[in-house]
Design a protein around this motif. Structure first.
Motif, short mmCIF file in Angstrom:
data_model
loop_
_atom_site.label_atom_id
_atom_site.label_comp_id
_atom_site.label_asym_id
_atom_site.label_seq_id
_atom_site.Cartn_x
_atom_site.Cartn_y
_atom_site.Cartn_z
N ASP A 48 82.48 17.53 103.27
CA ASP A 48 82.83 16.58 104.32
C ASP A 48 81.86 16.58 105.49
O ASP A 48 81.65 15.55 106.13
CB ASP A 48 84.24 16.89 104.87
CG ASP A 48 85.33 16.49 103.90
OD1 ASP A 48 85.02 15.79 102.92
OD2 ASP A 48 86.48 16.89 104.13
N ASP A 49 81.32 17.77 105.83
CA ASP A 49 80.40 17.83 106.96
C ASP A 49 79.31 18.87 106.71
O ASP A 49 79.25 19.47 105.63
CB ASP A 49 81.16 18.10 108.27
CG ASP A 49 81.95 19.40 108.20
OD1 ASP A 49 81.41 20.39 107.68
OD2 ASP A 49 83.10 19.43 108.66
N HIS A 136 87.84 10.23 100.32
CA HIS A 136 87.73 11.16 101.45
C HIS A 136 88.95 10.96 102.34
O HIS A 136 89.36 9.82 102.59
CB HIS A 136 86.44 10.90 102.22
CG HIS A 136 86.36 11.63 103.53
ND1 HIS A 136 86.43 13.00 103.61
CD2 HIS A 136 86.25 11.18 104.81
CE1 HIS A 136 86.35 13.36 104.88
NE2 HIS A 136 86.24 12.28 105.63
N GLY A 138 89.45 12.54 105.58
CA GLY A 138 89.33 12.93 106.99
C GLY A 138 89.65 11.76 107.92
O GLY A 138 89.48 10.59 107.54
N SER A 145 81.32 14.78 113.78
CA SER A 145 81.58 16.06 113.13
C SER A 145 82.45 16.95 114.00
O SER A 145 82.13 17.21 115.16
CB SER A 145 80.26 16.77 112.84
OG SER A 145 80.52 18.07 112.38
N THR A 204 92.73 22.38 102.57
CA THR A 204 92.50 21.47 103.70
C THR A 204 93.05 22.08 104.99
O THR A 204 94.17 22.58 105.02
CB THR A 204 93.21 20.11 103.43
OG1 THR A 204 92.61 19.54 102.28
CG2 THR A 204 93.05 19.15 104.60
N ASN A 205 92.22 22.06 106.02
CA ASN A 205 92.57 22.63 107.33
C ASN A 205 92.71 24.15 107.30
O ASN A 205 93.35 24.75 108.16
CB ASN A 205 93.88 22.02 107.88
CG ASN A 205 93.81 20.52 107.96
OD1 ASN A 205 92.79 19.98 108.37
ND2 ASN A 205 94.85 19.83 107.53
N ARG A 214 97.87 17.52 107.21
CA ARG A 214 97.03 16.68 106.35
C ARG A 214 97.32 15.22 106.61
O ARG A 214 98.47 14.83 106.79
CB ARG A 214 97.33 16.99 104.88
CG ARG A 214 96.55 18.15 104.36
CD ARG A 214 96.72 18.22 102.87
NE ARG A 214 97.47 19.41 102.50
CZ ARG A 214 98.16 19.53 101.38
NH1 ARG A 214 98.22 18.54 100.52
NH2 ARG A 214 98.79 20.64 101.11
N ASP A 217 95.20 13.80 102.25
CA ASP A 217 94.95 14.63 101.07
C ASP A 217 96.26 14.99 100.38
O ASP A 217 96.72 16.12 100.43
CB ASP A 217 94.19 15.90 101.51
CG ASP A 217 93.74 16.72 100.31
OD1 ASP A 217 93.90 16.24 99.17
OD2 ASP A 217 93.24 17.83 100.51
N HIS A 252 87.26 23.18 100.61
CA HIS A 252 86.19 22.71 101.49
C HIS A 252 85.35 23.95 101.76
O HIS A 252 85.84 24.90 102.40
CB HIS A 252 86.79 22.14 102.78
CG HIS A 252 87.67 20.96 102.53
ND1 HIS A 252 88.94 21.08 102.02
CD2 HIS A 252 87.43 19.62 102.66
CE1 HIS A 252 89.45 19.86 101.86
NE2 HIS A 252 88.56 18.96 102.24
N ARG A 273 91.51 22.03 115.82
CA ARG A 273 91.46 20.80 115.00
C ARG A 273 92.85 20.43 114.48
O ARG A 273 93.24 19.27 114.49
CB ARG A 273 90.52 21.01 113.81
CG ARG A 273 89.08 20.78 114.15
CD ARG A 273 88.13 21.34 113.12
NE ARG A 273 88.33 20.86 111.76
CZ ARG A 273 87.33 20.64 110.90
NH1 ARG A 273 86.08 20.82 111.28
NH2 ARG A 273 87.56 20.27 109.69
N LYS A 277 94.92 17.08 114.93
CA LYS A 277 95.37 16.26 113.80
C LYS A 277 96.86 15.97 113.91
O LYS A 277 97.31 14.88 113.56
CB LYS A 277 95.07 16.97 112.48
CG LYS A 277 93.66 16.76 112.00
CD LYS A 277 93.50 17.21 110.57
CE LYS A 277 92.08 16.98 110.08
NZ LYS A 277 91.85 17.55 108.75
#
Ligand SMILES: [Zn+2]
Length: 292
Positions: A48-49, A136, A138, A145, A204-205, A214, A217, A252, A273, A277
């Protein structure tokens, strides 16, 4: 020290899968099977980044040394679409897939999104064959980013003034109108697997199996609805006990660290983060194309 989310722990997970007699498939291998084995794990990595990109080579090497071939889904953003890394991972025998987000890029215009998908796919195919795809998930558009504290700060400032930086679309909705098989694609990671029969675990996360943070995802199915995983050791235990036979694991690579300083700062960053979210989820539910 038994730390979770280290490269050592990831290697232990891979070794456990192999020692417990599971087959390991890439998505392409799985979609090409005539008959699946009784016990298997499909391994997928989302790039992803730029931190995922750096770590992807380390994860790919660990797997390659163990004889594992997994799928690496790359976005087409400038930070991630690095030809040298993509080629290196492909040369190790792994599958390269296309991590698309074109419905977000075209703000929900499905016809434009399909055209853009074809352009990006063609660009990918100048590097290596692309046979499978994954949406994707995100929440941020393009090259923003959240992989560093300074990046995160910029995003917060941007969001205060321009919500256009958010991608709330589900790009897999393109396939309600178009058919990816027409483009020589064997399968889509969310749409072409029956998650009523195959359990889905994602980091994820940096949290296994907790959908609270999420946004997109989600594997629609009920095969792991009653399985609680709090750490990688829980997943290792499930595999050792062979209590679940068919599994998809998504990671990830940025979540898996090799030194303590990086490990601690990533943990702190992920907590911030995840808090962000949660606010986004409360204020901005995912959009879907008309008729869905
Ligand atoms: Zn992604």
């Amino acid at each position: 020290m038994n730390l979770d989310f280290t490269l050592t722990k990831y290697k232990e997970l891979c070794e456990t899968i192999l020692d417990s007699g599971y087959s390991i498939y890439s998505l392409k291998a799985y979609f090409s099977l005539q008959n699946e084995t009784e016990k298997f794990v499909i391994i997928r990595h989302d790039i992803d980044d730029e931190i995922d990109l750096i770590n992807s080579l380390k994860i790919a090497e660990i797997e390659s040394d163990l004889g594992i071939k997994a799928t690496y889904y790359f976005r087409t953003t400038n930070r991630v679409f690095k030809k040298d890394v993509i080629k290196k991972i492909a040369e190790m025998g792994h599958e390269i897939g296309y991590h698309y987000e074109t419905l977000g890029k075209t703000d929900g215009d499905i016809d434009l999104a399909f055209k853009l998908f074809i352009d990006e796919l063609e660009n990918f195919r100048t590097l290596c064959p692309i046979k499978t795809i994954a949406q994707h998930g995100g929440p941020l558009k393009g090259d923003q980013s959240a992989a560093s504290f300074s990046g995160l700060f910029n995003i917060i400032i941007n969001l205060m003034f321009k919500t256009k930086n958010l991608d709330s679309w589900l790009s897999k909705d393109i396939w309600k109108q178009y058919n990816f098989a027409d483009l020589g694609i064997l399968g889509e990671a969310y749409l072409s697997i029956d998650y009523n029969k195959i359990a889905y675990f994602t980091d994820t996360n940096r949290i296994w199996n907790d959908p609270k943070y999420r946004m997109k995802d989600f594997a629609e199915g009920k095969s792991n609805i009653n399985i609680v995983i709090n750490c990688t050791d829980d997943l290792i235990k499930i595999i050792k006990n062979k209590s679940v036979n068919k599994i998809v694991i998504t990671t990830h690579p940025s979540n898996w660290k090799s030194n303590l300083a990086q490990w601690v700062s990533w943990l702190v960053l992920q907590k911030i983060r995840n808090y962000g979210k949660k606010i986004l989820i409360m204020s901005n539910k995912s959009k879907s194309v008309k008729g869905s």
